[in-house]
Structure formats: structure tokens, C-alpha cells
Design a protein around this motif. Structure first.
Motif, PDB file in Angstrom:
ATOM      1  N   CYS A 152      37.263  47.576  37.374  1.00 41.30           N
ATOM      2  CA  CYS A 152      37.849  46.563  36.506  1.00 41.30           C
ATOM      3  C   CYS A 152      37.347  45.163  36.851  1.00 41.30           C
ATOM      4  CB  CYS A 152      39.368  46.635  36.561  1.00 41.30           C
ATOM      5  SG  CYS A 152      40.067  46.595  38.227  1.00 41.30           S
ATOM      6  N   HIS A 153      36.794  44.996  38.045  1.00 38.46           N
ATOM      7  CA  HIS A 153      36.248  43.683  38.404  1.00 38.46           C
ATOM      8  C   HIS A 153      35.010  43.332  37.579  1.00 38.46           C
ATOM      9  CE1 HIS A 153      34.216  46.666  40.976  1.00 38.46           C
ATOM     10  NE2 HIS A 153      33.171  45.867  40.949  1.00 38.46           N
ATOM     11  N   ARG A 154      34.426  44.317  36.869  1.00 39.71           N
ATOM     12  CA  ARG A 154      33.243  44.057  36.046  1.00 39.71           C
ATOM     13  C   ARG A 154      33.581  43.624  34.624  1.00 39.71           C
ATOM     14  NH1 ARG A 154      30.221  49.616  37.943  1.00 39.71           N
ATOM     15  NH2 ARG A 154      30.155  49.120  40.165  1.00 39.71           N
ATOM     16  N   ALA A 155      34.866  43.495  34.313  1.00 38.19           N
ATOM     17  CA  ALA A 155      35.300  43.049  32.986  1.00 38.19           C
ATOM     18  C   ALA A 155      35.570  41.544  33.021  1.00 38.19           C
ATOM     19  CB  ALA A 155      36.546  43.801  32.550  1.00 38.19           C
ATOM     20  N   LEU A 156      34.885  40.798  32.149  1.00 38.38           N
ATOM     21  CA  LEU A 156      35.004  39.348  32.098  1.00 38.38           C
ATOM     22  C   LEU A 156      35.462  38.895  30.720  1.00 38.38           C
ATOM     23  CD1 LEU A 156      31.615  38.385  33.813  1.00 38.38           C
ATOM     24  CD2 LEU A 156      33.808  38.833  34.920  1.00 38.38           C
ATOM     25  N   ARG A 157      35.882  37.660  30.646  1.00 40.00           N
ATOM     26  CA  ARG A 157      36.170  37.072  29.348  1.00 40.00           C
ATOM     27  C   ARG A 157      34.873  36.802  28.591  1.00 40.00           C
ATOM     28  NH1 ARG A 157      40.645  32.690  31.477  1.00 40.00           N
ATOM     29  NH2 ARG A 157      42.412  34.149  31.625  1.00 40.00           N
ATOM     30  N   LYS A 158      34.970  36.775  27.264  1.00 34.91           N
ATOM     31  CA  LYS A 158      33.783  36.544  26.439  1.00 34.91           C
ATOM     32  C   LYS A 158      33.163  35.190  26.723  1.00 34.91           C
ATOM     33  CE  LYS A 158      32.282  37.283  21.670  1.00 34.91           C
ATOM     34  NZ  LYS A 158      32.758  37.604  20.287  1.00 34.91           N
ATOM     35  N   SER A 159      33.992  34.230  27.152  1.00 34.32           N
ATOM     36  CA  SER A 159      33.511  32.882  27.452  1.00 34.32           C
ATOM     37  C   SER A 159      32.717  32.827  28.747  1.00 34.32           C
ATOM     38  CB  SER A 159      34.710  31.939  27.567  1.00 34.32           C
ATOM     39  OG  SER A 159      35.524  32.308  28.672  1.00 34.32           O
ATOM     40  N   GLY A 160      32.785  33.891  29.516  1.00 28.35           N
ATOM     41  CA  GLY A 160      32.151  33.887  30.822  1.00 28.35           C
ATOM     42  C   GLY A 160      33.128  33.630  31.950  1.00 28.35           C
ATOM     43  N   GLY A 161      34.404  33.381  31.592  1.00 26.88           N
ATOM     44  CA  GLY A 161      35.424  33.218  32.620  1.00 26.88           C
ATOM     45  C   GLY A 161      35.716  34.540  33.300  1.00 26.88           C
ATOM     46  N   LEU A 162      36.162  34.468  34.545  1.00 33.53           N
ATOM     47  CA  LEU A 162      36.417  35.689  35.291  1.00 33.53           C
ATOM     48  C   LEU A 162      37.614  36.459  34.754  1.00 33.53           C
ATOM     49  CD1 LEU A 162      35.885  34.630  39.009  1.00 33.53           C
ATOM     50  CD2 LEU A 162      34.427  36.111  37.638  1.00 33.53           C
ATOM     51  N   GLY A 163      38.554  35.752  34.107  1.00 31.39           N
ATOM     52  CA  GLY A 163      39.792  36.426  33.740  1.00 31.39           C
ATOM     53  C   GLY A 163      40.637  36.618  34.981  1.00 31.39           C
ATOM     54  N   GLY A 164      41.613  37.489  34.902  1.00 33.55           N
ATOM     55  CA  GLY A 164      42.458  37.725  36.059  1.00 33.55           C
ATOM     56  C   GLY A 164      41.957  38.879  36.908  1.00 33.55           C
ATOM     57  N   TYR A 165      42.590  39.055  38.049  1.00 32.22           N
ATOM     58  CA  TYR A 165      42.319  40.219  38.881  1.00 32.22           C
ATOM     59  C   TYR A 165      43.570  40.488  39.693  1.00 32.22           C
ATOM     60  CZ  TYR A 165      39.865  43.686  41.640  1.00 32.22           C
ATOM     61  OH  TYR A 165      39.476  44.870  42.226  1.00 32.22           O
ATOM     62  N   HIS A 166      44.039  41.726  39.618  1.00 32.96           N
ATOM     63  CA  HIS A 166      45.337  42.070  40.191  1.00 32.96           C
ATOM     64  C   HIS A 166      45.415  41.778  41.683  1.00 32.96           C
ATOM     65  CE1 HIS A 166      49.193  44.169  40.030  1.00 32.96           C
ATOM     66  NE2 HIS A 166      48.874  44.741  41.180  1.00 32.96           N
ATOM     67  N   TRP A 167      44.326  41.969  42.398  1.00 33.38           N
ATOM     68  CA  TRP A 167      44.343  41.819  43.848  1.00 33.38           C
ATOM     69  C   TRP A 167      43.834  40.452  44.288  1.00 33.38           C
ATOM     70  CZ3 TRP A 167      47.320  45.570  45.315  1.00 33.38           C
ATOM     71  CH2 TRP A 167      47.297  46.768  44.607  1.00 33.38           C
ATOM     72  N   GLY A 168      43.675  39.509  43.351  1.00 26.44           N
ATOM     73  CA  GLY A 168      43.279  38.150  43.679  1.00 26.44           C
ATOM     74  C   GLY A 168      41.868  37.825  43.218  1.00 26.44           C
ATOM     75  N   LEU A 169      41.693  36.661  42.601  1.00 28.02           N
ATOM     76  CA  LEU A 169      40.374  36.283  42.089  1.00 28.02           C
ATOM     77  C   LEU A 169      39.310  36.156  43.169  1.00 28.02           C
ATOM     78  CD1 LEU A 169      41.069  33.766  39.183  1.00 28.02           C
ATOM     79  CD2 LEU A 169      40.102  36.061  39.049  1.00 28.02           C
ATOM     80  N   PRO A 170      39.629  35.675  44.381  1.00 31.13           N
ATOM     81  CA  PRO A 170      38.591  35.675  45.426  1.00 31.13           C
ATOM     82  C   PRO A 170      38.029  37.072  45.677  1.00 31.13           C
ATOM     83  CG  PRO A 170      40.383  34.250  46.071  1.00 31.13           C
ATOM     84  CD  PRO A 170      40.848  34.968  44.841  1.00 31.13           C
ATOM     85  N   MET A 171      38.897  38.087  45.569  1.00 29.98           N
ATOM     86  CA  MET A 171      38.441  39.471  45.750  1.00 29.98           C
ATOM     87  C   MET A 171      37.483  39.866  44.627  1.00 29.98           C
ATOM     88  SD  MET A 171      38.911  42.181  47.746  1.00 29.98           S
ATOM     89  CE  MET A 171      40.486  41.834  48.533  1.00 29.98           C
ATOM     90  N   LYS A 172      37.821  39.499  43.390  1.00 30.40           N
ATOM     91  CA  LYS A 172      36.964  39.838  42.251  1.00 30.40           C
ATOM     92  C   LYS A 172      35.599  39.184  42.386  1.00 30.40           C
ATOM     93  CE  LYS A 172      36.964  39.964  37.179  1.00 30.40           C
ATOM     94  NZ  LYS A 172      37.810  39.799  35.966  1.00 30.40           N
ATOM     95  N   ARG A 173      35.589  37.936  42.769  1.00 26.81           N
ATOM     96  CA  ARG A 173      34.318  37.227  42.924  1.00 26.81           C
ATOM     97  C   ARG A 173      33.494  37.837  44.048  1.00 26.81           C
ATOM     98  NH1 ARG A 173      34.944  30.930  43.075  1.00 26.81           N
ATOM     99  NH2 ARG A 173      32.712  31.124  42.710  1.00 26.81           N
ATOM    100  N   ALA A 174      34.150  38.207  45.141  1.00 26.93           N
ATOM    101  CA  ALA A 174      33.430  38.823  46.256  1.00 26.93           C
ATOM    102  C   ALA A 174      32.830  40.158  45.841  1.00 26.93           C
ATOM    103  CB  ALA A 174      34.360  39.010  47.450  1.00 26.93           C
ATOM    104  N   MET A 175      33.576  40.964  45.065  1.00 28.38           N
ATOM    105  CA  MET A 175      33.070  42.259  44.618  1.00 28.38           C
ATOM    106  C   MET A 175      31.867  42.104  43.698  1.00 28.38           C
ATOM    107  SD  MET A 175      36.536  44.468  43.918  1.00 28.38           S
ATOM    108  CE  MET A 175      37.521  45.109  45.282  1.00 28.38           C
ATOM    109  N   LEU A 176      31.953  41.162  42.752  1.00 26.53           N
ATOM    110  CA  LEU A 176      30.837  40.942  41.834  1.00 26.53           C
ATOM    111  C   LEU A 176      29.601  40.446  42.588  1.00 26.53           C
ATOM    112  CD1 LEU A 176      32.680  39.265  38.823  1.00 26.53           C
ATOM    113  CD2 LEU A 176      31.558  41.504  38.829  1.00 26.53           C
TER     114      LEU A 176
END
Length: 288
Positions: free
Chosen positions: A255-279
Motif C-alpha cells: 500500500c506504500h506504492r499508492a500515491l495521490r494523483k497530484s504526486g502527494g504521498l497521501g496517508g500511511y497507517h504506520w506513519g508517513l516517515p515509514m512510507k517515505r523510507a519504504m519507497l
């Protein structure tokens, strides 16, 4: 606190991720790119020590990795690594041997069983160190059914979160039962794709969304609206976002690979720093 199971070849990655997470926070707050010396000083380390430790986790230098963590990285991914799910006929993924994309064998619980909120289901669970800090992993005798990360929200909150998904299930702490699957999940196994099955517990609509997520190759991204198109519900973008957020098997159902159409990260259940680190982690390894 329950002792964490440590994976072979990943013994120190939980600690490494904590350093990376702090570096991510520092980079997020900086108005300009930071030098190696500046970041190392904030971490309380010498530049040489920080570079060595950081490079062991990421595979590249802090300077290069910092480029993947900039606010524009999501837009770059959408521009250069966008996956059109409607055109994807391959159910399997094709990541490198180190990544979790080595397996996609999965089955889903029936809608009737899901409605019973886990009644009659035995779920085993345990804590493990992962490349992204402490990970709580849950599974039935059919495969992994839950995975969450505690680096941002804390271990008690992460454990309670997953327990609440199936309130009527019987939970048994047994990390050794799960360990072979978890070894595969974090890329420390022998690459046999049939040893780490997934067991999806969700409503039919959620299952469709999670199946679409499984078709996004490592190092690439898609949008919530693209997922809605792929499952034949183009107007259900908000519902898709909710289903993505309720994905119980984070990292493996990406689910960390799903982004907003604008290019925004959107949310992430376990924290946005985690999503950015995974990507960023996947982007780095996709190029190596």
C-alpha cells in the motif's frame, strides 16, 4: 516486553532504521540539502561512522539517499515509474531477490468467514526486527494475515491495532511458527516463492483493492484513482483510499506504492516517515 525475533542477515537493521528514521525527520525539516557532516552531527556520530552504518542499510551513501527522500520524489516516481494497472496482466511481481516481491501466492477468507470477525480462527503472532524497525507479524496456518510496524506509533499501539482487526479470533504468541515466512518476507530466505503465502482477511471490495496493489512492481507506484479504474469502480476513489489504509499486511501488500494523483504521498497507517523510507528503499534497490 516480548523479545523480538531477529532475522539472519538482518540482525542490526532495526537499529539502522531508527538512524534512518531520525535522518528522514531531519531532512524533512531542513529547508536546504544537508551535508554529511551536518546529518552525522545531529545523529551524534562521526561522519565516517554514520556513512558506514547508513550505507549498510540503504546500499548507497546518505547524500544519494537524501535525493530519494525529497518532497519531489513522489512526483518523480509518478512521472518515471508509474504503473498502469489496467495494462498489467501479470499477477506476479518481478522484484530482485532481496525484496518481498518474490512471492504472491495468496488466498482470501470467504465473505461469510470475514463477517464473523475472526470467530473460530487461530492467529499466531510475534515480534521481529525488520529493515524498518520492530514489525508485528500475524498469521494463520494458511499464511501471513497481518504485518505492522511500530517505529512511529509504538509497539503497544501497533499490537492493539492488529488485534482489533479480528476481535473474536484466538491469538497465540508463537514467533517460531511464523519465522520461516518472515525470513522470506524481508528477503533473507533462499528465494523459494512458495514458502511465504499470504492469507487475506477482508471484505470483497477490500480484497479487490489489495489484489490490485499486489500488481504494482517494486520501485514503481500508482494512484488511488488508477486502482479504482483497475477494479472497475472508477468513481470509488475515496473507498479505494479507505481500503488501502485498512490493508492488514503492510509492506507485503504494498500500500506504500499508492500515491495521490497530484504526486502527494497521501496517508500511511504506520506513519508517513515509514512510507517515505519504504519507497526510497525500493527505489534504491531497483537501481542496483
Amino acid at each position: 516486553m516480548t523479545q523480538h525475533q531477529t532475522l539472519p542477515t538482518e540482525a542490526e537493521t532495526g537499529y539502522h532504521y531508527q538512524v534512518v528514521r531520525r535522518a528522514i525527520d531531519l531532512i524533512d525539516q531542513a529547508e536546504e540539502p544537508l551535508s554529511l557532516d551536518q546529518i552525522a552531527a545531529e545523529m551524534g556520530m562521526s561522519a565516517a561512522h554514520f556513512q558506514r552504518l547508513f550505507s549498510r542499510w540503504a546500499g548507497i551513501s546518505p547524500k544519494r539517499y537524501q535525493q530519494y527522500l525529497t518532497l519531489g520524489h513522489a512526483k518523480t516516481l509518478l512521472r518515471e515509474r508509474f504503473t498502469t494497472l489496467d495494462a498489467s496482466h501479470a499477477v506476479g511481481l518481478s522484484g530482485s531477490g532481496r525484496l518481498h516481491d518474490l512471492f504472491v501466492r495468496w488466498e482470501a477468507m470467504s465473505p461469510g468467514d470475514f463477517a464473523r470477525e475472526g470467530a473460530g480462527l487461530t492467529i499466531f503472532w510475534g515480534w521481529f526486527e525488520s529493515p524498518f524497525g520492530p514489525a508485528i507479524v500475524m498469521g494463520t496456518d494458511k499464511g501471513i494475515c497481518g504485518m505492522g510496524f511500530a517505529a512511529e506509533m509504538g509497539e503497544e499501539a501497533a499490537l492493539t491495532d492488529l488485534f482489533s482487526r479480528w476481535p473474536k479470533a484466538d491469538f497465540i504468541e508463537d514467533p517460531m511458527m511464523l519465522r520461516p515466512w518472515v525470513v522470506q518476507a524481508f528477503g533473507a530466505g533462499d528465494g523459494q516463492i512458495d514458502t511465504a503465502p499470504l492469507f487475506l482477511i477482508g471484505a470483497p471490495f477490500q480484497i479487490k483493492v489489495w489484489e490490485a496493489l499486489l500488481r504494482i512492481p517494486s520501485g514503481q507506484v500508482t494512484t488511488y484513482s488508477e486502482i479504482a479504474q483497475a477494479i472497475g469502480k472508477p468513481q470509488a476513489v475515496r473507498a479505494v483510499g479507505t481500503a488501502v489504509g485498512r490493508n492488514p499486511i503492510s509492506w507485503l501488500i504494498p500500500c506504500h506504492r499508492a500515491l495521490r494523483k497530484s504526486g502527494g504521498l497521501g496517508g500511511y497507517h504506520w506513519g508517513l516517515p515509514m512510507k517515505r523510507a519504504m519507497l526510497a528503499y525500493e527505489a534504491v534497490h531497483a537501481e542496483t
